[in-house]
Write an enzyme that holds these catalytic residues in place. Structure first.
Site, PDB file in Angstrom:
ATOM      1  N   ASN A   7       0.868  -1.175   0.000  1.00 10.96           N
ATOM      2  CA  ASN A   7       0.000   0.000   0.000  1.00 10.96           C
ATOM      3  C   ASN A   7       0.908   1.229   0.000  1.00 10.96           C
ATOM      4  O   ASN A   7       1.420   1.632   1.031  1.00 10.96           O
ATOM      5  CB  ASN A   7      -0.881  -0.051   1.251  1.00 10.96           C
ATOM      6  N   LYS A  14       3.155   0.800   3.215  1.00 11.93           N
ATOM      7  CA  LYS A  14       2.787  -0.208   4.205  1.00 11.93           C
ATOM      8  C   LYS A  14       2.790  -1.560   3.503  1.00 11.93           C
ATOM      9  O   LYS A  14       2.383  -1.644   2.338  1.00 11.93           O
ATOM     10  CB  LYS A  14       1.382   0.063   4.746  1.00 11.93           C
ATOM     11  N   ARG A  91      -2.548  -2.139  -3.474  1.00  9.67           N
ATOM     12  CA  ARG A  91      -3.744  -1.318  -3.292  1.00  9.67           C
ATOM     13  C   ARG A  91      -3.645  -0.159  -4.283  1.00  9.67           C
ATOM     14  O   ARG A  91      -2.619   0.517  -4.366  1.00  9.67           O
ATOM     15  CB  ARG A  91      -3.768  -0.751  -1.882  1.00  9.67           C
ATOM     16  N   HIS A 180     -12.687   3.394  -0.143  1.00 13.23           N
ATOM     17  CA  HIS A 180     -12.687   2.413   0.952  1.00 13.23           C
ATOM     18  C   HIS A 180     -13.398   1.126   0.546  1.00 13.23           C
ATOM     19  O   HIS A 180     -13.863   0.370   1.404  1.00 13.23           O
ATOM     20  CB  HIS A 180     -13.426   2.941   2.210  1.00 13.23           C
ATOM     21  N   ASN A 211      -9.755   8.071  10.064  1.00 14.13           N
ATOM     22  CA  ASN A 211      -9.415   9.456   9.781  1.00 14.13           C
ATOM     23  C   ASN A 211     -10.176   9.953   8.567  1.00 14.13           C
ATOM     24  O   ASN A 211     -10.738  11.039   8.552  1.00 14.13           O
ATOM     25  CB  ASN A 211      -7.921   9.515   9.500  1.00 14.13           C
ATOM     26  N   ARG A 241     -11.313  16.677   6.885  1.00 13.83           N
ATOM     27  CA  ARG A 241     -12.079  16.991   5.662  1.00 13.83           C
ATOM     28  C   ARG A 241     -13.508  17.397   5.995  1.00 13.83           C
ATOM     29  O   ARG A 241     -14.118  16.821   6.900  1.00 13.83           O
ATOM     30  CB  ARG A 241     -12.110  15.779   4.736  1.00 13.83           C
ATOM     31  N   ASP A 283      -7.704  13.955  15.763  1.00 12.23           N
ATOM     32  CA  ASP A 283      -7.741  12.619  16.345  1.00 12.23           C
ATOM     33  C   ASP A 283      -8.912  12.505  17.319  1.00 12.23           C
ATOM     34  O   ASP A 283      -9.011  13.273  18.281  1.00 12.23           O
ATOM     35  CB  ASP A 283      -6.412  12.325  17.063  1.00 12.23           C
ATOM     36  N   PHE A 284      -9.780  11.539  17.051  1.00  9.60           N
ATOM     37  CA  PHE A 284     -10.997  11.411  17.863  1.00  9.60           C
ATOM     38  C   PHE A 284     -10.709  11.159  19.342  1.00  9.60           C
ATOM     39  O   PHE A 284     -11.494  11.550  20.195  1.00  9.60           O
ATOM     40  CB  PHE A 284     -11.895  10.305  17.306  1.00  9.60           C
ATOM     41  N   GLY A 331     -10.572   2.788  12.678  1.00 15.97           N
ATOM     42  CA  GLY A 331     -10.105   3.301  13.970  1.00 15.97           C
ATOM     43  C   GLY A 331     -11.182   3.675  14.972  1.00 15.97           C
ATOM     44  O   GLY A 331     -11.247   3.111  16.072  1.00 15.97           O
ATOM     45  N   GLY A 333     -14.627   3.436  14.573  1.00 13.87           N
ATOM     46  CA  GLY A 333     -15.707   2.443  14.594  1.00 13.87           C
ATOM     47  C   GLY A 333     -15.357   1.199  15.402  1.00 13.87           C
ATOM     48  O   GLY A 333     -16.203   0.602  16.047  1.00 13.87           O
ATOM     49  N   GLU A 384      -8.111  -4.752   5.213  1.00  8.76           N
ATOM     50  CA  GLU A 384      -8.005  -4.494   3.778  1.00  8.76           C
ATOM     51  C   GLU A 384      -6.879  -5.321   3.157  1.00  8.76           C
ATOM     52  O   GLU A 384      -6.972  -5.776   2.030  1.00  8.76           O
ATOM     53  CB  GLU A 384      -7.764  -3.001   3.534  1.00  8.76           C
TER      54      GLU A 384
HETATM   55  P1  ADP Z   1      -6.854   5.960   8.687  1.00 14.61           P
HETATM   56  O1  ADP Z   1      -6.464   4.575   8.225  1.00 14.61           O
HETATM   57  O2  ADP Z   1      -7.918   6.610   7.874  1.00 14.61           O
HETATM   58  O3  ADP Z   1      -5.719   6.873   9.032  1.00 14.61           O
HETATM   59  P2  ADP Z   1      -7.755   4.652  11.118  1.00 14.61           P
HETATM   60  O4  ADP Z   1      -8.736   3.649  10.672  1.00 14.61           O
HETATM   61  O5  ADP Z   1      -6.445   4.195  11.634  1.00 14.61           O
HETATM   62  O6  ADP Z   1      -7.595   5.792  10.055  1.00 14.61           O
HETATM   63  O7  ADP Z   1      -8.464   5.528  12.276  1.00 14.61           O
HETATM   64  C1  ADP Z   1      -7.877   6.618  12.850  1.00 14.61           C
HETATM   65  C2  ADP Z   1      -8.882   7.313  13.751  1.00 14.61           C
HETATM   66  O8  ADP Z   1      -9.414   6.367  14.696  1.00 14.61           O
HETATM   67  C3  ADP Z   1      -8.255   8.438  14.540  1.00 14.61           C
HETATM   68  O9  ADP Z   1      -9.026   9.615  14.457  1.00 14.61           O
HETATM   69  C4  ADP Z   1      -8.281   7.907  15.943  1.00 14.61           C
HETATM   70  O10 ADP Z   1      -8.501   8.904  16.863  1.00 14.61           O
HETATM   71  C5  ADP Z   1      -9.451   6.967  15.963  1.00 14.61           C
HETATM   72  N1  ADP Z   1      -9.247   6.027  17.088  1.00 14.61           N
HETATM   73  C6  ADP Z   1      -8.334   5.059  17.192  1.00 14.61           C
HETATM   74  N2  ADP Z   1      -8.417   4.479  18.402  1.00 14.61           N
HETATM   75  C7  ADP Z   1      -9.404   5.113  19.084  1.00 14.61           C
HETATM   76  C8  ADP Z   1      -9.978   4.988  20.384  1.00 14.61           C
HETATM   77  N3  ADP Z   1      -9.517   4.103  21.235  1.00 14.61           N
HETATM   78  N4  ADP Z   1     -10.989   5.805  20.709  1.00 14.61           N
HETATM   79  C9  ADP Z   1     -11.444   6.724  19.842  1.00 14.61           C
HETATM   80  N5  ADP Z   1     -10.938   6.898  18.612  1.00 14.61           N
HETATM   81  C10 ADP Z   1      -9.943   6.106  18.222  1.00 14.61           C
END
Ligand code: ADP
Length: 399
Positions: A7, A14, A91, A180, A211, A241, A283-284, A331, A333, A384
């Protein structure tokens, strides 16, 4: 059969090496800062210690060489010789309308991919660089392209045509493509398996919340609508975004703030979403923490995000004429029980009853609704890479 999954991003790569006899992960890693000072590869062979190689990597070819060396390295490696790699699965972000499924990469495919780069200038060129580099270093090893857009090629025109002059679709290919796809497909298939029902009989909404975030309506195993569009900017609010906004805002902003279209694009892609609303972070985890500490804008950012996901779930239930299951992945979800609970609150009218105890879990395949919930909600960690390896195996055959 061992498949190397690649990827390639603009400055990162990756990879995973998967044994397709038993789908076991043999090794994985990431090369970062390719073409930038301070580049390194973090490699991990299953069951062995992590291994970090700090070495200059001027391009993807240099990075791939280091990755391959790491894979065969005596102490930290996973295989004895590169000959053990039977195929490579790449990918590829954008396949436009040209690719409705995965393909074996040949001269014609590469040419078409170059053409697709025009509508995905950020994503496709690094994917192609990875393809060319592997071809040079591992000549003769079959390669397969697996597209983020392919799964969504089943969408009907009613979902993918924008209400713009039709000639613009014909001339420039301006339409909804969706992204996705590999993840949405993987979790939809897994959901059917977990529910013990044929996917051909299910109406599923898959929510890939990372993200970048998107929601897909999967009816009878096929994507029939998805929230990302011509580019991955449309749809949900995301880390940085903006997702859906009134398109008139763009020219209004340019006039009021005296900024160029590039600056507006930068705002919409890099400074908006939950970062833009909260002012805290993209970052959530940080936003949830700030909201818990009483930061109102952080709470607002979360509430806006939840609202948008909920809205798409409702809309897609209408698009499919019903709903059997909702899947959360990626992440946020997979990890945030609060996000899953909040998004589903108010969806009881769709037959959803979340079981708080079952929902209090992270990163494990689980049905998080009560036993009598008519519509099931599932947590399914996406994979994936495994999906790419499966499609690669299918096309190349067992070698
Ligand atoms: P991408 O592959 O699009 O970069 P990921 O699927 O790795 O994204 O998801 C990243 C997001 O998931 C980040 O915003 C992160 O804050 C959120 N995240 C990861 N772990 C947690 C957690 N324990 N609680 C809340 N959010 C989380």
């Amino acid at each position: 059969m061992k498949v190397l999954v690649m990827n390639c991003g603009s400055s990162s790569l990756k990879y995973q090496l998967i044994n397709m006899e038993n789908e076991e992960l043999l090794a994985k890693g990431i090369a970062e800062r390719i073409g930038i000072e301070g580049s390194f590869v973090k490699h991990e062979t299953t069951g062995k210690e992590k291994y970090v190689i700090e070495e200059p990597m001027e391009d993807h070819k240099a990075a791939i060489k280091i990755v391959l060396d790491a894979l065969v390295q005596e102490e930290y490696g996973a295989i004895k010789s590169m000959d053990e790699i039977s195929a490579i699965g790449h990918r590829v972000v954008h396949g436009a309308e040209k690719f409705v499924g995965s393909v074996i990469i040949n001269e014609e495919v590469k040419k078409t991919l170059e053409e697709c780069s025009e509508i995905a200038p950020l994503h496709n060129p690094p994917n192609l660089m990875g393809i060319y580099a592997c071809e040079e270093i591992l000549p003769g090893v079959p390669m397969v392209g697996v597209f983020d857009t392919a799964f969504h090629q089943t969408m009907p025109a009613t979902s993918y045509i924008y209400a713009l002059p039709y000639e613009l679709y014909e001339k420039h290919g301006i339409r909804r493509y969706g992204f996705h796809g590999t993840s949405h497909k993987y979790v939809a298939l897994k959901a059917a398996e977990m529910l013990n029902k044929p996917i051909e009989e299910l109406k599923i909404v898959t929510c890939h919340l990372g993200n970048g975030a998107s929601v897909t309506a999967v009816k009878n195993g096929k994507s029939v609508d998805t929230s990302m569009g011509f580019t991955p900017l449309e749809g949900l609010a995301m880390g940085t975004r903006c997702g859906d906004i009134d398109p008139a805002i763009i020219s209004f902003l340019m006039g009021k703030e005296k900024i160029t279209i590039d600056e507006v694009n930068n705002i919409m892609n890099k400074k908006s979403g939950v970062l833009g609303i909260s002012g805290v972070s993209s970052d959530f985890r940080d936003i949830e923490e700030a909201a818990d500490a009483g930061n109102e804008r952080a709470q607002l950012a979360l509430d806006v995000f939840y609202h948008k996901v909920r809205k798409y779930i409702g809309a897609y239930a209408a698009v499919m004429g019903g709903l059997d299951a909702v899947v959360f992945t990626a992440g946020l979800g997979e990890n945030s029980f609060v996000a899953r609970k909040e998004i589903c609150s108010g969806l009881e009218f769709l037959g959803i009853k979340i079981d708080d105890e079952k929902n209090n879990i992270r990163g494990e395949e689980t049905i998080i609704t009560t036993d009598d919930s008519k519509t099931k909600v599932l947590l399914i960690p996406t994979n994936e890479e495994l999906m790419i390896a499966r499609e690669t195996k299918e096309l190349v055959g067992n070698k």
